[in-house]
Scaffold this motif. Structure first.
Motif, PDB file in Angstrom:
ATOM      1  N   TYR A 277       0.825  -1.213   0.000  1.00 17.38           N
ATOM      2  CA  TYR A 277       0.000   0.000   0.000  1.00 17.38           C
ATOM      3  C   TYR A 277       0.858   1.261   0.000  1.00 17.38           C
ATOM      4  O   TYR A 277       0.543   2.234  -0.699  1.00 17.38           O
ATOM      5  CB  TYR A 277      -0.932  -0.004   1.211  1.00 17.38           C
ATOM      6  CG  TYR A 277      -2.068  -0.980   1.073  1.00 17.38           C
ATOM      7  CD1 TYR A 277      -3.001  -0.859   0.041  1.00 17.38           C
ATOM      8  CD2 TYR A 277      -2.210  -2.039   1.956  1.00 17.38           C
ATOM      9  CE1 TYR A 277      -4.042  -1.761  -0.095  1.00 17.38           C
ATOM     10  CE2 TYR A 277      -3.250  -2.955   1.832  1.00 17.38           C
ATOM     11  CZ  TYR A 277      -4.160  -2.811   0.798  1.00 17.38           C
ATOM     12  OH  TYR A 277      -5.186  -3.708   0.656  1.00 17.38           O
ATOM     13  N   LEU A 278       1.956   1.250   0.753  1.00 20.26           N
ATOM     14  CA  LEU A 278       2.856   2.400   0.758  1.00 20.26           C
ATOM     15  C   LEU A 278       3.421   2.638  -0.641  1.00 20.26           C
ATOM     16  O   LEU A 278       3.460   3.773  -1.130  1.00 20.26           O
ATOM     17  CB  LEU A 278       4.012   2.165   1.736  1.00 20.26           C
ATOM     18  CG  LEU A 278       3.822   2.604   3.183  1.00 20.26           C
ATOM     19  CD1 LEU A 278       5.000   2.138   4.029  1.00 20.26           C
ATOM     20  CD2 LEU A 278       3.648   4.108   3.299  1.00 20.26           C
ATOM     21  N   SER A 279       3.858   1.575  -1.281  1.00 22.11           N
ATOM     22  CA  SER A 279       4.464   1.692  -2.611  1.00 22.11           C
ATOM     23  C   SER A 279       3.478   2.251  -3.634  1.00 22.11           C
ATOM     24  O   SER A 279       3.846   3.073  -4.487  1.00 22.11           O
ATOM     25  CB  SER A 279       4.974   0.321  -3.079  1.00 22.11           C
ATOM     26  OG  SER A 279       5.964  -0.172  -2.207  1.00 22.11           O
ATOM     27  N   ILE A 280       2.224   1.807  -3.543  1.00 17.86           N
ATOM     28  CA  ILE A 280       1.207   2.294  -4.480  1.00 17.86           C
ATOM     29  C   ILE A 280       1.002   3.798  -4.325  1.00 17.86           C
ATOM     30  O   ILE A 280       0.949   4.547  -5.310  1.00 17.86           O
ATOM     31  CB  ILE A 280      -0.120   1.535  -4.271  1.00 17.86           C
ATOM     32  CG1 ILE A 280       0.032   0.085  -4.751  1.00 17.86           C
ATOM     33  CG2 ILE A 280      -1.262   2.228  -5.019  1.00 17.86           C
ATOM     34  CD1 ILE A 280      -1.141  -0.802  -4.390  1.00 17.86           C
ATOM     35  N   HIS A 281       0.924   4.266  -3.074  1.00 14.38           N
ATOM     36  CA  HIS A 281       0.731   5.710  -2.828  1.00 14.38           C
ATOM     37  C   HIS A 281       1.948   6.508  -3.276  1.00 14.38           C
ATOM     38  O   HIS A 281       1.813   7.596  -3.854  1.00 14.38           O
ATOM     39  CB  HIS A 281       0.450   5.954  -1.346  1.00 14.38           C
ATOM     40  CG  HIS A 281      -0.956   5.655  -0.939  1.00 14.38           C
ATOM     41  ND1 HIS A 281      -2.026   6.442  -1.299  1.00 14.38           N
ATOM     42  CD2 HIS A 281      -1.471   4.647  -0.197  1.00 14.38           C
ATOM     43  CE1 HIS A 281      -3.141   5.944  -0.798  1.00 14.38           C
ATOM     44  NE2 HIS A 281      -2.839   4.852  -0.128  1.00 14.38           N
ATOM     45  N   ILE A 282       3.142   5.972  -3.035  1.00 18.02           N
ATOM     46  CA  ILE A 282       4.367   6.668  -3.431  1.00 18.02           C
ATOM     47  C   ILE A 282       4.471   6.735  -4.952  1.00 18.02           C
ATOM     48  O   ILE A 282       4.859   7.761  -5.523  1.00 18.02           O
ATOM     49  CB  ILE A 282       5.606   5.984  -2.822  1.00 18.02           C
ATOM     50  CG1 ILE A 282       5.577   6.140  -1.285  1.00 18.02           C
ATOM     51  CG2 ILE A 282       6.894   6.580  -3.389  1.00 18.02           C
ATOM     52  CD1 ILE A 282       6.579   5.255  -0.555  1.00 18.02           C
ATOM     53  N   GLN A 283       4.093   5.651  -5.626  1.00 14.94           N
ATOM     54  CA  GLN A 283       4.138   5.632  -7.088  1.00 14.94           C
ATOM     55  C   GLN A 283       3.212   6.676  -7.680  1.00 14.94           C
ATOM     56  O   GLN A 283       3.534   7.299  -8.703  1.00 14.94           O
ATOM     57  CB  GLN A 283       3.769   4.230  -7.602  1.00 14.94           C
ATOM     58  CG  GLN A 283       3.937   4.078  -9.094  1.00 14.94           C
ATOM     59  CD  GLN A 283       5.376   4.295  -9.549  1.00 14.94           C
ATOM     60  OE1 GLN A 283       6.312   3.836  -8.893  1.00 14.94           O
ATOM     61  NE2 GLN A 283       5.563   4.998 -10.675  1.00 14.94           N
ATOM     62  N   ARG A 284       2.076   6.884  -7.070  1.00 13.51           N
ATOM     63  CA  ARG A 284       1.155   7.916  -7.558  1.00 13.51           C
ATOM     64  C   ARG A 284       1.816   9.284  -7.536  1.00 13.51           C
ATOM     65  O   ARG A 284       1.620  10.102  -8.450  1.00 13.51           O
ATOM     66  CB  ARG A 284      -0.117   7.923  -6.706  1.00 13.51           C
ATOM     67  CG  ARG A 284      -1.073   6.784  -6.998  1.00 13.51           C
ATOM     68  CD  ARG A 284      -2.216   6.776  -6.013  1.00 13.51           C
ATOM     69  NE  ARG A 284      -3.223   5.775  -6.331  1.00 13.51           N
ATOM     70  CZ  ARG A 284      -4.178   5.375  -5.499  1.00 13.51           C
ATOM     71  NH1 ARG A 284      -4.246   5.910  -4.291  1.00 13.51           N
ATOM     72  NH2 ARG A 284      -5.039   4.466  -5.861  1.00 13.51           N
ATOM     73  N   LEU A 285       2.609   9.543  -6.490  1.00 11.83           N
ATOM     74  CA  LEU A 285       3.328  10.809  -6.419  1.00 11.83           C
ATOM     75  C   LEU A 285       4.377  10.890  -7.539  1.00 11.83           C
ATOM     76  O   LEU A 285       4.568  11.940  -8.165  1.00 11.83           O
ATOM     77  CB  LEU A 285       4.017  10.961  -5.060  1.00 11.83           C
ATOM     78  CG  LEU A 285       3.143  11.199  -3.840  1.00 11.83           C
ATOM     79  CD1 LEU A 285       4.021  11.304  -2.588  1.00 11.83           C
ATOM     80  CD2 LEU A 285       2.311  12.458  -3.986  1.00 11.83           C
TER      81      LEU A 285
END
Length: 275
Positions: A264-272
């Motif tokens: 979940y962290l990676s998905i949010h960071i990728q969006r940025l």
């Protein structure tokens, strides 16, 4: 319903189904005594006290606190419930009343405390901070006392605490976790981020609950997530950033981050990164 005890002109208690209940309302206790009828149309706030200790705390506080403070706190809590659309811990009435009474006393003696988390609270908890601003405006209108944004942030912390059901010290730690994790993300992304964007706000919302899980030692249950291979292969930079966060949390808070959390962290960071 019959009044059990009159605490002051605006606060009375009654016994309802074996529990002591506190009722607050302008003039609800005026010229009243024990066993008089409760004027239910005057009720503005109702507090069902679940423990004897809580009952004693609240009654002692109300007997020693000017009724105008109680009205201010009742108003703040009612507005907070409307804005946040959720129930708040019943302890909030006690902790916020005690905080405001002590802050006013300190202010009158010339002592003003700066809030080290002011910037973070403004950015991370916008709704709660606006409720804090509403609170200091009420205090200005009712008592002609002018508090700065630092106090709005302190009040916001109490409201946040009541929503998360943790102590103020833990709430400060949660805020610190969010701030430190965001530093890692921003440094790793190496780019400016629009703090008003939906992507940023979604990340902030995720980090609030991420930090709460860290401080309460209740991270996501460890289990294999089929997305982890997709994340590693397609979002290597976001995943690497998540691993740095995992290492930081492990070293700083002795808390392991699960594979589920990393996804979940990676998905949010990728969006940025994609912006």
């Amino acid at each position: 319903m019959k009044i059990y005890q009159v605490l002051n002109n605006n606060v009375v208690t009654c016994i309802d189904k074996g529990k002591e209940v506190v009722y607050i309302g302008t003039g609800i206790g005026f010229h009243k005594k024990s066993m008089d009828d409760l004027e239910e149309e005057k009720i503005q706030q109702k507090y069902i006290l679940t423990t004897n200790a809580l009952t004693e705390q609240l009654i002692n506080l109300m007997e020693q606190t000017p009724s105008v403070y109680l009205e201010i706190v009742s108003n703040i809590i009612e507005r907070s419930k409307q804005v946040l659309q959720k129930e708040l811990n019943e302890n909030l009435f006690i902790t916020l009343t005690d905080h405001i009474a002590f802050t006013i006393e300190r202010y009158q003696k010339g002592f003003v405390i700066k809030n080290a988390f002011l910037w973070d609270i403004k950015k991370l908890y916008e709704n709660e901070f606006l409720l804090g601003k509403y609170a200091i405006q009420l205090i200005h209108e009712q008592l002609n006392i002018d508090f700065e944004d630092d106090e709005a942030a302190f009040i916001a912390l109490h409201i946040m605490n009541a929503g998360f059901n943790v102590g103020i010290d833990v709430m400060e730690q949660i805020t610190k976790v969010i701030r430190d994790v965001m530093k890692i993300i921003l440094y790793d992304c190496g780019k400016e981020i629009d703090e008003d964007s939906l992507i940023y706000l979604r990340l902030m919302n995720h980090l609030k609950y991420f930090a709460q899980r860290i401080m309460s030692k209740t991270p996501y249950e460890e289990k294999d997530n089929p997305l982890i291979d997709v994340i590693v292969n397609n979002y290597p930079k976001a995943y690497a950033c998540s691993l740095k966060i995992k290492e930081f949390i492990c070293e700083s808070y002795a808390c392991e981050i699960s594979q589920e959390e990393l996804v979940y962290l990676s998905i949010h960071i990728q969006r940025l990164l994609d912006v």
